[in-house]
Write a protein that holds these residues in place. Structure first.
Motif, short mmCIF file in Angstrom:
data_model
loop_
_atom_site.label_atom_id
_atom_site.label_comp_id
_atom_site.label_asym_id
_atom_site.label_seq_id
_atom_site.Cartn_x
_atom_site.Cartn_y
_atom_site.Cartn_z
N GLU A 102 -11.25 19.01 0.49
CA GLU A 102 -11.96 19.67 1.60
C GLU A 102 -12.26 21.13 1.28
N ILE A 103 -11.31 21.79 0.61
CA ILE A 103 -11.49 23.20 0.26
C ILE A 103 -12.54 23.37 -0.83
N MET A 104 -12.69 22.34 -1.66
CA MET A 104 -13.66 22.39 -2.75
C MET A 104 -15.10 22.22 -2.29
N LYS A 105 -15.30 21.66 -1.11
CA LYS A 105 -16.65 21.32 -0.65
C LYS A 105 -17.67 22.45 -0.77
N PRO A 106 -17.34 23.68 -0.35
CA PRO A 106 -18.33 24.76 -0.46
C PRO A 106 -18.74 25.09 -1.91
N LYS A 107 -17.92 24.65 -2.86
CA LYS A 107 -18.19 24.96 -4.27
C LYS A 107 -18.89 23.83 -5.01
N LEU A 108 -19.18 22.73 -4.32
CA LEU A 108 -19.73 21.56 -5.00
C LEU A 108 -21.07 21.84 -5.69
N LYS A 109 -21.90 22.69 -5.07
CA LYS A 109 -23.20 23.00 -5.66
C LYS A 109 -23.05 23.74 -6.98
N GLU A 110 -21.90 24.37 -7.17
CA GLU A 110 -21.62 25.07 -8.42
C GLU A 110 -20.93 24.14 -9.42
N ILE A 111 -20.06 23.27 -8.93
CA ILE A 111 -19.24 22.43 -9.79
C ILE A 111 -20.00 21.24 -10.37
N ILE A 112 -20.72 20.53 -9.52
CA ILE A 112 -21.32 19.26 -9.94
C ILE A 112 -22.35 19.43 -11.07
N PRO A 113 -23.24 20.43 -11.03
CA PRO A 113 -24.16 20.60 -12.17
C PRO A 113 -23.43 20.83 -13.49
N LEU A 114 -22.28 21.49 -13.45
CA LEU A 114 -21.51 21.73 -14.68
C LEU A 114 -20.93 20.43 -15.21
N ILE A 115 -20.51 19.56 -14.31
CA ILE A 115 -19.99 18.25 -14.74
C ILE A 115 -21.13 17.39 -15.28
N ILE A 116 -22.27 17.42 -14.63
CA ILE A 116 -23.42 16.64 -15.11
C ILE A 116 -23.82 17.09 -16.51
N ASP A 117 -23.77 18.38 -16.78
CA ASP A 117 -24.08 18.89 -18.11
C ASP A 117 -23.18 18.25 -19.17
N ASN A 118 -21.91 18.03 -18.82
CA ASN A 118 -20.98 17.42 -19.77
C ASN A 118 -21.20 15.92 -19.93
N LEU A 119 -21.86 15.30 -18.96
CA LEU A 119 -22.22 13.89 -19.10
C LEU A 119 -23.33 13.71 -20.14
N ARG A 128 -17.20 12.60 -22.05
CA ARG A 128 -18.06 11.96 -21.05
C ARG A 128 -17.23 11.10 -20.10
N ASP A 129 -16.25 10.39 -20.66
CA ASP A 129 -15.37 9.54 -19.86
C ASP A 129 -14.60 10.39 -18.83
N ILE A 130 -14.02 11.49 -19.28
CA ILE A 130 -13.26 12.37 -18.39
C ILE A 130 -14.17 13.00 -17.34
N ALA A 131 -15.39 13.37 -17.75
CA ALA A 131 -16.35 13.98 -16.82
C ALA A 131 -16.73 12.99 -15.72
N ILE A 132 -16.95 11.73 -16.10
CA ILE A 132 -17.29 10.70 -15.11
C ILE A 132 -16.14 10.50 -14.13
N ASN A 133 -14.92 10.43 -14.67
CA ASN A 133 -13.75 10.24 -13.80
C ASN A 133 -13.53 11.43 -12.88
N ALA A 134 -13.75 12.63 -13.41
CA ALA A 134 -13.61 13.84 -12.59
C ALA A 134 -14.62 13.82 -11.44
N LEU A 135 -15.86 13.47 -11.76
CA LEU A 135 -16.90 13.42 -10.74
C LEU A 135 -16.59 12.35 -9.70
N THR A 136 -16.06 11.22 -10.15
CA THR A 136 -15.68 10.14 -9.23
C THR A 136 -14.60 10.62 -8.26
N HIS A 137 -13.58 11.28 -8.80
CA HIS A 137 -12.51 11.81 -7.95
C HIS A 137 -13.06 12.80 -6.93
N ILE A 138 -13.96 13.67 -7.38
CA ILE A 138 -14.52 14.68 -6.49
C ILE A 138 -15.35 14.04 -5.37
N VAL A 139 -16.19 13.07 -5.73
CA VAL A 139 -17.01 12.37 -4.75
C VAL A 139 -16.13 11.66 -3.72
#
Length: 206
Positions: A102-119, A128-139
């Motif tokens: 919940e606390i991370m929500k305001p930062k998602l616009k900053e975080i998610i593009p960085l994870i997508i870059d690693n995909l 790529r595997d870790i990035a996908i899992n991280a994004l899944t956990h965040i979603v």
């Protein structure tokens, strides 16, 4: 996989519900200081991994430290000089979402593009595997369903590419889990926001 002594000790402390705030704060300060100031990249990697374990075993007790931890992790994903550190940071990011989504929500616009870059890093399957899992956990932890496709059409394109061309069974399985976490979108809505166009452009470039 055999657990480390540090993991076993944290698990014991956590299971007995004996983690005091002073102990937790001390451990966090140590790991974050190493992550920030260690001269050796291996020490930074170890600090990020131990940080993940600390969050895993202390659970919600870490929630109040979410913003501090996030402010340490995000710059490491943005800095190209930390290439070998990124997988450990992504792992920590995913774990952080479990305790402070919940606390991370305001930062998602900053975080998610960085994870997508690693995909997009085709040279490193493990990352790529870790990035996908991280994004899944965040979603999952932030209930950020459907909208990732709306806000980041390039994510849809990248997922499609991974499904069509990825040879690693474990990574394909991780992608399918991510698709399940994000959820299905109405085809008409997809056409409205240009995802079909994005998919066609991806197909033409394959």
């Amino acid at each position: 996989k055999q657990k480390t002594a540090y993991e076993l000790s944290l698990g014991l402390v956590g299971s007995e519900m004996c983690i005091r705030d002073s102990f937790l704060r001390n451990q966090l300060v140590q790991r974050l200081s190493k992550l920030e100031y260690a001269a050796d990249i291996k020490e930074k990697e170890e600090a990020a991994k131990l940080l993940s374990l600390l969050m895993k075993y202390s659970g919600r007790m870490c929630e109040s430290y979410t913003e501090v931890i996030l402010n340490s992790l995000v710059p490491k994903l943005r800095d190209s000089s930390y290439t070998t550190l990124v997988p450990s940071v992504l792992l920590a990011m995913g774990q952080l979402s479990e305790v402070g989504g919940e606390i991370m929500k305001p930062k998602l616009k900053e975080i998610i593009p960085l994870i997508i870059d690693n995909l997009k890093d085709n040279s490193n399957t493990a990352k790529r595997d870790i990035a996908i899992n991280a994004l899944t956990h965040i979603v999952e932890s932030t209930n950020y369903a459907i909208y990732p496709y709306v806000h980041y059409p390039q994510l849809f394109t990248r997922i499609r590419t991974l499904i069509l061309h990825e040879s690693s069974p474990s990574l394909r399985k991780a992608v399918l889990r991510l698709i399940g976490a994000i959820g299905a979108m109405d085809p008409y809505k997809m056409k409205q926001i240009g995802l079909y166009t994005s998919m066609s452009e991806s197909s033409d470039s394959d």
